[in-house]
Design a protein around this motif. Structure first.
Motif, short mmCIF file in Angstrom:
data_model
loop_
_atom_site.label_atom_id
_atom_site.label_comp_id
_atom_site.label_asym_id
_atom_site.label_seq_id
_atom_site.Cartn_x
_atom_site.Cartn_y
_atom_site.Cartn_z
N SER A 61 0.83 -1.21 0.00
CA SER A 61 0.00 0.00 0.00
C SER A 61 0.87 1.26 0.00
O SER A 61 0.53 2.25 -0.65
CB SER A 61 -0.96 0.01 1.19
OG SER A 61 -0.25 -0.01 2.40
N GLU A 62 2.01 1.23 0.69
CA GLU A 62 2.91 2.37 0.70
C GLU A 62 3.52 2.59 -0.68
O GLU A 62 3.67 3.73 -1.14
CB GLU A 62 4.02 2.19 1.74
CG GLU A 62 3.54 2.24 3.18
CD GLU A 62 2.95 0.91 3.67
OE1 GLU A 62 3.01 -0.10 2.94
OE2 GLU A 62 2.41 0.90 4.79
N GLU A 65 0.83 4.09 -2.88
CA GLU A 65 0.62 5.49 -2.51
C GLU A 65 1.75 6.37 -3.06
O GLU A 65 1.49 7.45 -3.62
CB GLU A 65 0.54 5.62 -1.00
CG GLU A 65 0.28 7.04 -0.53
CD GLU A 65 0.22 7.15 0.99
OE1 GLU A 65 -0.03 8.26 1.46
OE2 GLU A 65 0.43 6.14 1.69
N ARG A 69 1.43 9.39 -5.87
CA ARG A 69 1.92 10.75 -5.61
C ARG A 69 2.84 11.21 -6.74
O ARG A 69 2.76 12.35 -7.18
CB ARG A 69 2.66 10.81 -4.27
CG ARG A 69 1.74 11.00 -3.09
CD ARG A 69 2.50 11.48 -1.85
NE ARG A 69 3.69 10.69 -1.57
CZ ARG A 69 3.73 9.65 -0.74
NH1 ARG A 69 2.64 9.26 -0.11
NH2 ARG A 69 4.84 9.00 -0.54
#
Length: 78
Positions: A61-62, A65, A69
């Protein structure tokens, strides 16, 4: 690569095929391959690597993300 049905029949091509029905009418989208003939769905495999990232993998998930970005130019939220 798209190959017309006539060319598929005229040439002995080594095409991917459905594991369920043997059809070569496959579509690939979002990490899945779906057979247009029988509707069977399987995970897509890369020719370069057979390693698949499973949902819930640590850090996934990081990574997603961070990629969003970068692509969308968003700033991290606190």
């Amino acid at each position: 690569m798209l190959i017309c049905p006539t060319c598929q029949r005229e040439h002995d091509l080594d095409l991917d095929h459905c594991g369920s029905c043997g059809s070569t009418m496959l579509i690939c989208r979002l990490g899945e391959v779906e057979c247009r003939s029988c509707g069977s769905v399987r995970l897509a495999r890369s020719a370069e690597t057979e390693t698949l990232v499973k949902a819930g993998a640590p850090g996934l998930s990081e990574e997603v993300e961070a990629a969003l970005r970068r692509v969308l130019g968003r700033q991290p939220t606190s």
